[in-house]
Design an enzyme around this catalytic site. Sequence first.
Site, mmCIF file in Angstrom:
data_model
loop_
_atom_site.group_PDB
_atom_site.id
_atom_site.type_symbol
_atom_site.label_atom_id
_atom_site.label_comp_id
_atom_site.label_asym_id
_atom_site.label_seq_id
_atom_site.Cartn_x
_atom_site.Cartn_y
_atom_site.Cartn_z
ATOM 1 C CG MET A 210 -1.953 1.151 1.140
ATOM 2 S SD MET A 210 -2.900 1.329 2.666
ATOM 3 C CE MET A 210 -3.735 -0.241 2.743
ATOM 4 C CB VAL A 212 -0.866 7.345 0.462
ATOM 5 C CG1 VAL A 212 -1.543 8.697 0.250
ATOM 6 C CG2 VAL A 212 -1.893 6.284 0.827
ATOM 7 N NE ARG A 219 -4.560 16.025 0.792
ATOM 8 C CZ ARG A 219 -4.728 17.120 0.054
ATOM 9 N NH1 ARG A 219 -5.869 17.312 -0.577
ATOM 10 N NH2 ARG A 219 -3.762 18.016 -0.052
ATOM 11 N N GLY A 220 -7.090 10.490 4.632
ATOM 12 C CA GLY A 220 -7.949 9.314 4.709
ATOM 13 C C GLY A 220 -7.819 8.378 3.525
ATOM 14 C CB ILE A 221 -5.763 8.520 0.426
ATOM 15 C CG1 ILE A 221 -6.398 9.810 -0.102
ATOM 16 C CG2 ILE A 221 -5.410 7.572 -0.723
ATOM 17 C CD1 ILE A 221 -5.490 10.632 -0.993
ATOM 18 N N GLY A 222 -5.273 6.300 2.656
ATOM 19 C CA GLY A 222 -4.789 4.982 3.042
ATOM 20 C C GLY A 222 -5.896 4.142 3.662
ATOM 21 C CG ASP A 251 6.398 1.451 10.286
ATOM 22 O OD1 ASP A 251 7.246 2.348 10.393
ATOM 23 O OD2 ASP A 251 6.500 0.518 9.466
ATOM 24 C CB ALA A 253 1.275 6.398 12.364
ATOM 25 C CE1 TYR A 258 -2.925 -1.215 7.520
ATOM 26 C CE2 TYR A 258 -0.829 -1.473 8.641
ATOM 27 C CZ TYR A 258 -1.539 -1.204 7.490
ATOM 28 O OH TYR A 258 -0.882 -0.913 6.331
#
Length: 308
Positions: A210, A212, A219-222, A251, A253, A258
């Site tokens: 994944m 971005v 922006r909420g894309i992930g 990681d 964040a 998740y």
Amino acid sequence: MAATFSLFFCSDPRHAHLYTQPLRNPVLNPFRAFSTTSLPPKPAHPLLLVHEFDNLKFSPVYSSPHSSSSEPYLNDPQRTGGFLCSEESKKLQILQNFRYSHEVVSGSLFVRVMEAEEINATVGLLSESFAESMFVPFGYVRFLAFLVNQYLIERRDLIPHMATLIGFYRGEDGEEELAGTVEVSFNNQGANASPPTPTPPKDSPYICNMSVKKQLRRRGIGWHLLKACEELISQMSCTSRDVYLHCRMIDTAPLKLYTKAGYSPVKTDSIFFLLIFQPRKHLMCKRLSILKDHSEVDIANPDEEFPS
């Protein structure tokens, strides 16, 4: 990164979000993801080949996300006829028709399956993301692009057992651009030959690689790329409802994202991985609900996005 790279591109939403895995595991070893016949002879150090790709250019040319495919899978003779059973043809149709859209911060996101002519643009996005997550000099992106390109071409041959999704962002000004990508495999036929550790079950859906675009993060894309994968998995009627992905322990964040999305660690790399200077990873799992209607997929938009 948002899913561990399987080139090894894995689940790590913080970076270019390659992290929910990978191009057959480039994170640990960018070469082991490919067969020996698909790559040139390996030098003493892989990055010594960088100069051979100085003239490699990215051509992020892609069709409008709302246009029909100029090369639909079902019209590809290599994917039809005697080569595909009726069940596979049905799944190809699902992939061809798959669409996911949702409002995000300051715009909207549209997700569908990557087409052949969009490989170059996707290669550019993944290569820069992978280079960022591994802290390698930007000059090496050209070489990484070569590896990623080989990987995407190889993986595309496994459709409909896997798919690479791409997301287009439309801002308030109406302009559209490639915003992110993610890979999902549906069964053992689409699984990576060399998955990252801890090894996920090959017969279960797996999300990875994944990424971005840096300028469009937070922006909420992930989050919605992840939800698009879950919705597609539900439509593909996979034999297993347990979905797996990887997330590096460092990681925080991505791990938070998740966890918020319903994934829980089921296995973790041994501490001895630190002795070989490899970050330890969690293998995370989520059991998807049986949906009566695909609109029931949870698409809540979290405030946080993979940080820079």
